[in-house]
Design an enzyme around this catalytic site. Sequence first.
Site, mmCIF file in Angstrom:
data_model
loop_
_atom_site.group_PDB
_atom_site.id
_atom_site.type_symbol
_atom_site.label_atom_id
_atom_site.label_comp_id
_atom_site.label_asym_id
_atom_site.label_seq_id
_atom_site.Cartn_x
_atom_site.Cartn_y
_atom_site.Cartn_z
ATOM 1 N N ARG A 39 10.154 102.031 -15.813
ATOM 2 C CA ARG A 39 8.810 102.581 -16.013
ATOM 3 C C ARG A 39 8.793 103.373 -17.309
ATOM 4 O O ARG A 39 9.834 103.544 -17.941
ATOM 5 C CB ARG A 39 8.304 103.389 -14.795
ATOM 6 N N GLY A 40 7.602 103.836 -17.672
ATOM 7 C CA GLY A 40 7.460 104.516 -18.960
ATOM 8 C C GLY A 40 6.993 103.498 -19.988
ATOM 9 O O GLY A 40 7.535 102.380 -20.051
ATOM 10 N N ALA A 41 5.994 103.889 -20.800
ATOM 11 C CA ALA A 41 5.296 102.926 -21.655
ATOM 12 C C ALA A 41 6.209 102.047 -22.523
ATOM 13 O O ALA A 41 6.096 100.818 -22.510
ATOM 14 C CB ALA A 41 4.307 103.682 -22.539
ATOM 15 N N ARG B 144 1.471 96.096 -14.648
ATOM 16 C CA ARG B 144 1.022 97.497 -14.799
ATOM 17 C C ARG B 144 -0.119 97.506 -15.808
ATOM 18 O O ARG B 144 0.076 97.070 -16.937
ATOM 19 C CB ARG B 144 2.161 98.407 -15.304
ATOM 20 N N GLN C 124 8.404 112.173 -11.548
ATOM 21 C CA GLN C 124 9.190 111.729 -12.723
ATOM 22 C C GLN C 124 9.777 112.916 -13.494
ATOM 23 O O GLN C 124 10.809 112.788 -14.140
ATOM 24 C CB GLN C 124 8.320 110.897 -13.683
ATOM 25 N N ASP D 152 0.475 106.764 -22.510
ATOM 26 C CA ASP D 152 0.561 105.380 -22.042
ATOM 27 C C ASP D 152 -0.399 104.480 -22.812
ATOM 28 O O ASP D 152 -0.147 103.301 -22.982
ATOM 29 C CB ASP D 152 0.288 105.330 -20.537
ATOM 30 N N ASN E 7 -2.415 109.445 -20.076
ATOM 31 C CA ASN E 7 -1.023 109.782 -19.750
ATOM 32 C C ASN E 7 -0.964 110.080 -18.255
ATOM 33 O O ASN E 7 -1.993 110.099 -17.564
ATOM 34 C CB ASN E 7 -0.533 110.971 -20.588
ATOM 35 N N LYS E 8 0.225 110.327 -17.757
ATOM 36 C CA LYS E 8 0.429 110.538 -16.322
ATOM 37 C C LYS E 8 -0.566 111.541 -15.744
ATOM 38 O O LYS E 8 -0.875 112.556 -16.376
ATOM 39 C CB LYS E 8 1.878 110.988 -16.096
HETATM 40 O O1 MRU Z 1 3.963 105.510 -14.102
HETATM 41 P P1 MRU Z 1 5.000 105.696 -15.163
HETATM 42 O O2 MRU Z 1 6.198 106.486 -14.762
HETATM 43 O O3 MRU Z 1 5.338 104.413 -15.889
HETATM 44 O O4 MRU Z 1 4.170 106.599 -16.164
HETATM 45 C C1 MRU Z 1 4.326 106.582 -17.490
HETATM 46 C C2 MRU Z 1 4.938 107.828 -17.900
HETATM 47 O O5 MRU Z 1 6.120 107.968 -17.769
HETATM 48 C C3 MRU Z 1 4.142 108.920 -18.432
HETATM 49 O O6 MRU Z 1 2.796 108.840 -18.332
HETATM 50 C C4 MRU Z 1 4.678 109.330 -19.767
HETATM 51 O O7 MRU Z 1 4.303 110.622 -19.993
HETATM 52 C C5 MRU Z 1 4.242 108.454 -20.887
HETATM 53 S S1 MRU Z 1 5.149 107.028 -20.989
HETATM 54 C C6 MRU Z 1 6.079 107.303 -22.373
#
Ligand code: MRU
Length: 345
Positions: free
Chosen positions: A51-53, A86, A180, A221, A231-232
Amino acid sequence: MKVNGQDFRTVWLQGSSVFLIEQNLLPFEFKIFEAKSYKDTCLAIKTMLVRGAGAIGATAGFALAQAFLEAPSKAAKAKKEIEATRPTAQNLFYVTNRVFNSKDPVAEAQKIADEDVAACKEIGKLGNQLIRAGMKIETHCNAGWLAFVDYGSALAPIYTAHRAGKKVFVYVDETRPRGQGARLTAWELKNEGVPFKIIADNAGAYLMSKGEVDLMIVGADRIAANGDVANKIGTLEKAVVAKYYGIPFYVAAPSSTVDKNCPSGQAIPIEERSADEVLYQTGPGNQKILVAAPGATAINPGFDVTPAELITGIITEYGIIKPTELTKLLFVKHFSAIITTKTRR
Ligand code: MRU
């Protein structure tokens, strides 16, 4: 990044398999997962093994490369499947389009992963200029090396500052519902030897009101053309409070996160995730524990959108820019060509 003295990237392609750090098991267990087919890799993205962009983007590129290796005739269908895993992270779409339109999908996917590493390293160097010794920095979610191929975005400046010998301290938002921050960011910072404390998501405003936070850096994201940032979930709340208390609020993201076809944050698709993530928590062994009233229901938007006006600056690999400058930049063909000064503010 080093884990137990050994260098690791979050995800890599070897032969026809994709290897990735199983993030669902962290911080309790460090294990590498082998995805032998593009379908396995799709599932790994969907179930958040990765996970993570940036990491999602690189993995999506490798998945599409796998599909080409399995049979080029599968690639168009595979692209659609990968893109359905996603919806919010722009990096995924940026990468699938590049790999699909390239002459050598494997080489292109590898190149993109290397570019992600280089961009994050640069973000680290540039963002470090914002950090003064003794600063207390708050971050939300995990935008560290686990969220990219290496280095990370929001955490990269902190790692660079720490390695340069600057004394820094990090407040880590736990980032409910999946945690996270408490799970992944805390694990990374511990690994790197950066001093930190996890805080409950609700504690941020109190700490800011007490002058305990000097700077906030988060990841992204998707960034819309007008500088709004998805973002999250929970990021928006922090940005509002930071503005109220006059605390600089920075977003760190590579240019691959910018969606120039998206006019504003309102057009960013927000992933709705399972209610179980709110109702249950998991610990070692991924055992689910109910943490809500039995029979209660929940809603679980995965992301929120922070309006550009709340953001002090966006740290990209090309420079630190004001979110409002983004629109201007997107009219030029090459995003990189216009930002010549490395530290625009
Ligand atoms: O749902 P996730 O864990 O894939 O969410 C993405 C993230 O980890 C966050 O939003 C993060 O701050 C940005 S992704 C580099």
